[in-house]
Design an enzyme around this catalytic site. Structure first.
Site, short mmCIF file in Angstrom:
data_model
loop_
_atom_site.label_atom_id
_atom_site.label_comp_id
_atom_site.label_asym_id
_atom_site.label_seq_id
_atom_site.Cartn_x
_atom_site.Cartn_y
_atom_site.Cartn_z
N TYR A 11 107.19 -16.22 0.64
CA TYR A 11 106.76 -15.74 -0.68
C TYR A 11 106.82 -16.71 -1.61
O TYR A 11 105.79 -17.05 -2.34
CB TYR A 11 107.49 -14.24 -1.00
CG TYR A 11 106.90 -13.81 -2.32
CD1 TYR A 11 105.90 -13.19 -2.60
CD2 TYR A 11 107.95 -14.09 -3.48
CE1 TYR A 11 105.73 -12.55 -3.78
CE2 TYR A 11 107.58 -13.83 -4.71
CZ TYR A 11 106.47 -12.84 -4.91
OH TYR A 11 106.20 -12.26 -6.24
N SER A 27 107.25 -16.56 -9.91
CA SER A 27 108.44 -16.01 -9.60
C SER A 27 109.53 -17.09 -9.41
O SER A 27 109.26 -18.39 -9.17
CB SER A 27 108.28 -15.39 -7.95
OG SER A 27 109.78 -15.03 -7.50
#
Length: 218
Positions: free
Chosen positions: A144, A131
């Protein structure tokens, strides 16, 4: 000879879209996700093998490896967002962060270790889905993002240690998925890219088989 791929998180989103692309090209698929009913529907649609379960469970990892004794492609797509609403690091619950690390970092490594003999034999490829939160200082995304940064470095080292394999750590960009909707809301998520479009770019990457490295798809 038919190629075989193992895809985690394959019941929805990017995992499902990639499974459809590969199935359309004649690949044999071993698919896993936690939701058994959704996964069985996908497997029936694609003529794939469904093995529902949690990738953090070592016994499940072993079942997946046994189901793919010949393996050309491993896609570590399954991941968890963590605590929602996304909290600042100052208040991030540490036990929840440990669980997040287990899902997003330890589980992919465990599956890589379990399938390496088959991947080495095929001179296959590993795709680890990361990501832009791995590198961007986005407020609330620290937990995250830290796990995805760890997955990127794990991938980087793996590519050096396994030069006969292809290892790509792939930033797919924002996609209209349930995970993004959980993070930013359904309205904002709806403006993001269609996972099918991103999966098409990922399929092209797998087909072209470039050198190992980081890849951004948007």
């Amino acid at each position: 000879m038919t190629n075989t791929a193992l895809i985690t998180g394959a019941s929805r989103g990017l995992g499902l879209a990639l499974a459809r692309s590969l199935a359309g090209a004649g690949w044999d698929l071993v698919l896993t996700a936690r939701g058994a009913a959704d996964l069985e529907r996908v497997a029936a649609e694609l003529g794939a093998t469904a093995i529902p379960g949690d990738v953090t469970d070592p016994a499940h990892v072993e079942r997946l490896a046994r189901a793919a004794p010949e393996l050309d492609l491993l896609v570590n797509n399954a991941s968890d967002l963590g605590v929602t609403p996304l909290p600042p690091l100052a208040g991030y619950p540490l036990e929840a962060f440990r669980v997040l690390l287990e899902t997003n970092v330890t589980a992919p490594l465990a599956l890589i270790q379990a399938t390496l003999p088959a991947l080495r034999a095929a001179r296959g490829a590993v795709v680890n889905i990361t990501s832009d939160a791995a590198t961007g200082p986005y407020e609330g995304w620290g937990g995250y993002g830290a796990t995805k940064a760890a997955l990127e470095q794990l991938s980087n080292v793996l590519s050096a240690e396994e030069p006969e394999l292809r290892v790509w750590w792939v930033d797919p960009g924002e996609m209209n998925t349930r995970m993004l909707a959980d993070a930013v809301g359904a309205e904002e998520a709806a403006a993001a890219a269609d996972p099918a479009k991103v999966a098409a770019a990922l399929y092209d990457l797998v087909s072209a088989r470039p050198a190992s490295g980081k890849v951004s798809l948007q």
